[in-house]
Design a protein around this motif. Structure first.
Motif, PDB file in Angstrom:
ATOM      1  N   ALA A   1      -4.624  -2.944   3.845  1.00  0.00           N
ATOM      2  CA  ALA A   1      -3.762  -4.004   3.338  1.00  0.00           C
ATOM      3  C   ALA A   1      -2.971  -4.603   4.496  1.00  0.00           C
ATOM      4  O   ALA A   1      -2.371  -3.855   5.279  1.00  0.00           O
TER       5      ALA A   1
ATOM      6  N   LEU B   1       3.559  -7.171   4.439  1.00  0.00           N
ATOM      7  CA  LEU B   1       3.844  -5.745   4.326  1.00  0.00           C
ATOM      8  C   LEU B   1       4.339  -5.177   5.652  1.00  0.00           C
ATOM      9  O   LEU B   1       4.122  -5.762   6.718  1.00  0.00           O
TER      10      LEU B   1
ATOM     11  N   VAL C   1      -2.236  -0.077  -3.005  1.00  0.00           N
ATOM     12  CA  VAL C   1      -1.160  -1.011  -2.675  1.00  0.00           C
ATOM     13  C   VAL C   1      -1.283  -2.217  -3.583  1.00  0.00           C
ATOM     14  O   VAL C   1      -2.363  -2.802  -3.712  1.00  0.00           O
TER      15      VAL C   1
ATOM     16  N   CYS D   1       6.247   5.681  -6.222  1.00  0.00           N
ATOM     17  CA  CYS D   1       6.146   4.264  -5.880  1.00  0.00           C
ATOM     18  C   CYS D   1       7.051   3.981  -4.684  1.00  0.00           C
ATOM     19  O   CYS D   1       8.272   4.194  -4.748  1.00  0.00           O
TER      20      CYS D   1
ATOM     21  N   LYS E   1       4.037  -2.720  -3.168  1.00  0.00           N
ATOM     22  CA  LYS E   1       4.324  -1.324  -3.442  1.00  0.00           C
ATOM     23  C   LYS E   1       3.130  -0.441  -3.102  1.00  0.00           C
ATOM     24  O   LYS E   1       1.972  -0.825  -3.298  1.00  0.00           O
ATOM     25  N   LEU E   2       3.427   0.752  -2.606  1.00  0.00           N
ATOM     26  CA  LEU E   2       2.422   1.780  -2.345  1.00  0.00           C
ATOM     27  C   LEU E   2       2.570   2.850  -3.418  1.00  0.00           C
ATOM     28  O   LEU E   2       3.660   3.375  -3.634  1.00  0.00           O
TER      29      LEU E   2
ATOM     30  N   TYR F   1      -4.249   2.526   5.377  1.00  0.00           N
ATOM     31  CA  TYR F   1      -3.421   3.549   4.759  1.00  0.00           C
ATOM     32  C   TYR F   1      -4.306   4.763   4.523  1.00  0.00           C
ATOM     33  O   TYR F   1      -5.304   4.691   3.813  1.00  0.00           O
TER      34      TYR F   1
ATOM     35  N   TRP G   1      -4.030  -4.798  -8.257  1.00  0.00           N
ATOM     36  CA  TRP G   1      -5.109  -3.850  -7.907  1.00  0.00           C
ATOM     37  C   TRP G   1      -5.767  -3.464  -9.235  1.00  0.00           C
ATOM     38  O   TRP G   1      -5.526  -2.400  -9.784  1.00  0.00           O
TER      39      TRP G   1
ATOM     40  N   SER H   1      -7.157  -4.946   0.269  1.00  0.00           N
ATOM     41  CA  SER H   1      -6.251  -5.869  -0.409  1.00  0.00           C
ATOM     42  C   SER H   1      -6.009  -7.082   0.487  1.00  0.00           C
ATOM     43  O   SER H   1      -5.904  -6.954   1.712  1.00  0.00           O
TER      44      SER H   1
ATOM     45  N   VAL I   1       6.769  -1.075   0.330  1.00  0.00           N
ATOM     46  CA  VAL I   1       6.204  -1.310   1.661  1.00  0.00           C
ATOM     47  C   VAL I   1       6.243  -2.792   2.030  1.00  0.00           C
ATOM     48  O   VAL I   1       5.606  -3.217   2.990  1.00  0.00           O
ATOM     49  N   SER I   2       7.008  -3.579   1.279  1.00  0.00           N
ATOM     50  CA  SER I   2       7.155  -4.992   1.592  1.00  0.00           C
ATOM     51  C   SER I   2       8.055  -5.149   2.810  1.00  0.00           C
ATOM     52  O   SER I   2       9.053  -4.430   2.969  1.00  0.00           O
TER      53      SER I   2
END
Length: 627
Positions: free
Chosen positions: A560, A40, A606, A621, A610-611, A565, A23, A35, A624-625
């Motif tokens: 994403a 995710l 994202v 962190c 990771k968020l 989100y 990002w 994204s 979110v995978s």
């Protein structure tokens, strides 16, 4: 099939289902808050996704981080300095922090904690803009400053009231940003040296032709707000009362009111009228209040009065037993607001002379047309006062009144607002598009000349924050404070002149600064200004409202792996939403730990499974995978 073939096939399938992505700039790789990452979580656990790590001590600011090459980059105010920092993507540990100079003292309280710019990463260099207008190029490895310019000192820019909040665009060999000066609305700098490539002259007052309205026929429908006063500096005309002067100035954003009185029975009159141009229909200001235990829920001034600039008085009979008459106010959508309060003693021995009258928003006592004396604004808890006209009131963040201020400090005007530039291609020509203090403009990427402009999405306060959108042949921009959102298509006419022809305009997308996203022909974003808003979905091609949902708070968005989100700006709550034309499909929500008292204005991002959520000095962190 051999074991090796099966293994290779599995790895191929696995690799195509999991696509990680950095990002590297504001709103992600394509500057549209979308994204391309996959693999995710499609539904969050009840407690939310697992927290991978957290770090404290970033310093103040709303700067959402950029992520590139294993590092996170952001900005903060720390120890009296305005800094750019780099941290490890693995654990959040700081790698370096470089000062751009002394932090400035912002006069207005909102977001004064620090900068809002997301740095733009380009190879081994990154580019950032500080609140003071410092534009800097730094080395991503060690944070050393390669070059630095000033939007004010070098280009004559004027800082808006909330200072410079833009995130720079890096495009080819250029860095593009917005000083907002008369002869440098936009500038393009050589990204290697900082030398000026071109400057854009500020567009003058538009005509029907260049504002995008020439092509509209008189009978073409347009979703506009109801007519308002023709002169922003004149008091509104209030109907439905013999004392219109009581319904102009106001106190807004308060949470309570109290007045010492002898114990006994009273008739309490609460005076209301909707005079804020940012409210254009029912449901855009809703709050509750409680007068000595008597509760009024979901109170909507517009609905009660029957429209804007109409007087409405709510009379409440109460009994005071503790020597103090108390009123509690609770905001729901937008802020609370009231024009006056009158407390009239009741009973056989009551005297009219003992009536207490408080005129909200007034700094001095005055006598109304009936000879009654009203006390100056007093007794309120929290909030601010407003004259109740111009283009603000009951939701104004502060600042000067009228269009002349452009969201600035007064004096010289700032042509810059708070949005960030995007790059588009139209009929083989590269353009840079920016929402300035007064209009949406497109300039030539080659020389900075203005190609077209469209004024409708820019509000009269010059507080225009959201990044424009270019998708499916339409350009869309929006703002709050009584404006809305407009879609235009670019058309080339005789001699190659480009005009922006309005397709539609809607007051149902008064997007403040949380941003908007287009998914499968639907435009998602929060409709509402200060004090709250509501998640809204429009048909992107027509502007028709598909749905509005209060369970989706006003906040900032990203997309994403097929999920939106949403981060609510008040409590910082995170929501996972499945895009749908039919309604808000929630797929999880959670609250962050150790929430600060500041608004959650740093956008979530994202990157690589990771968020990231920033709350001033705290960076969280989450994993979110789906793997």
């Amino acid at each position: 099939m051999s074991k090796r073939s099966i293994c290779c096939l599995f790895l191929l399938i696995f690799s195509t289902s999991l696509v990680a992505e950095d990002w590297p700039q504001w709103q992600g790789p394509d500057r549209n808050a979308i994204s391309q990452e996959t693999g995710l979580l499609q539904q969050w656990p009840e407690a939310g996704p697992p927290l991978a790590w957290r770090v404290d001590g970033l310093g103040g600011g709303d700067s959402a981080p950029a992520v590139a090459d294993g590092k996170l980059f952001g900005m903060s105010n720390r120890d009296g300095k305005e800094i750019v920092w780099a941290r490890s993507e693995t654990d959040g540990k700081e790698i370096w922090a470089s000062s751009l100079g002394d932090a400035i003292d912002q006069q207005v309280p909102q977001s004064k904690e620090g900068p809002g710019c997301t740095p733009s990463v380009d190879g081994d260099r990154l580019y950032a803009i500080g609140m003071s207008g410092r534009v800097a190029c730094l080395n991503t490895i060690d944070g050393k400053i390669v070059w630095q310019k000033s939007l004010i000192d070098d280009f004559g820019g004027v800082a808006p009231m909330w200072n410079f909040r833009e995130s720079p665009l890096v495009d080819g060999d250029k860095v593009v940003c917005t000083p907002g000066a008369a002869d440098a609305m936009l500038v393009a700098l050589n990204k290697l040296t900082g030398e000026t490539i071109w400057k854009t002259n500020m567009p003058g007052e538009s005509t029907e032709e260049n504002s995008g309205r020439a092509g509209r026929q008189e009978n073409t429908p347009r979703n506009e707000p109801p007519p308002r006063e023709s002169n922003d500096r004149s008091a509104p005309t209030i109907t439905g009362t013999k004392n219109p002067e009581l319904f102009v100035s106001e106190h807004w954003g308060m949470t309570g009111f109290s007045q010492r009185v002898p114990n006994g029975k009273y008739l309490t009159k609460l005076y209301f009228a909707e005079t804020y141009n940012g409210i254009t229909e029912e449901g855009q200001r809703v709050f509750s209040f409680n007068v000595e235990g008597k509760e009024f829920k979901d109170f909507d001034i517009w609905k009660k009065a029957g429209g804007p600039r109409k007087a409405y008085v709510e009379s409440v009979a109460v009994e005071v037993t503790d020597g103090e008459l108390s009123i509690a106010f609770t905001a729901q959508v937008q802020s609370t607001a009231i024009k006056a309060i009158e407390i009239i003693p009741q009973g056989d021995d009551a005297k009219a002379a003992d009536t207490i009258r408080v005129k909200a928003g007034e700094s001095n006592s005055f006598k109304d047309s009936l000879g009654n004396v009203w006390l100056a604004d007093q007794g309120f808890t929290g909030g601010s006062t407003s004259p109740g006209f111009f283009s603000f009131g009951g939701g104004r963040s502060g600042g000067s009144s009228g269009r002349g201020g452009f969201g600035g400090r007064g004096g010289a005007r700032s042509g810059a607002a708070y949005a960030s530039v995007i790059a588009i291609d139209f009929e083989g020509q590269r353009q840079y598009v920016q929402l300035t203090a007064t209009s949406l403009i497109g300039v030539s990427a080659s020389d900075g000349k203005v190609l077209w402009q469209y004024n409708a999405p820019a509000n009269t306060m010059g507080i225009n924050c959201s990044t424009p959108i270019y998708q499916d042949g339409l350009l869309f921009a929006a703002s709050a404070y009584g404006a809305g959102g407009g879609a235009v298509k670019l058309v080339t006419g005789e001699g190659g002149k480009i005009t922006a022809e309005e397709v539609y305009f809607t007051s149902r997308m008064q997007n403040h600064h949380g941003g908007m996203i287009v998914v499968d022909g639907c435009l998602y974003g929060a409709n509402g200004g200060n004090g709250g808003g509501i998640m809204t979905c429009l048909d992107f091609q027509t502007g028709d409202t598909l749905w509005r949902e209060r369970s989706g708070p006003k906040g900032s968005l990203l997309l994403a792996d097929g999920r939106l989100y949403l981060r609510g700006e008040d409590d910082g709550e995170m929501l996972l939403i499945e895009p749908s034309r039919d309604g808000l499909l929630e797929r999880g929500r959670f609250n962050q730990p150790d929430r600060s008292r500041a608004k959650a204005w740093a956008h979530p991002i994202v990157a690589n499974g990771k968020l990231y959520i920033r709350d001033q000095g705290l960076l969280l962190c989450y994993n979110v995978s789906a793997k």
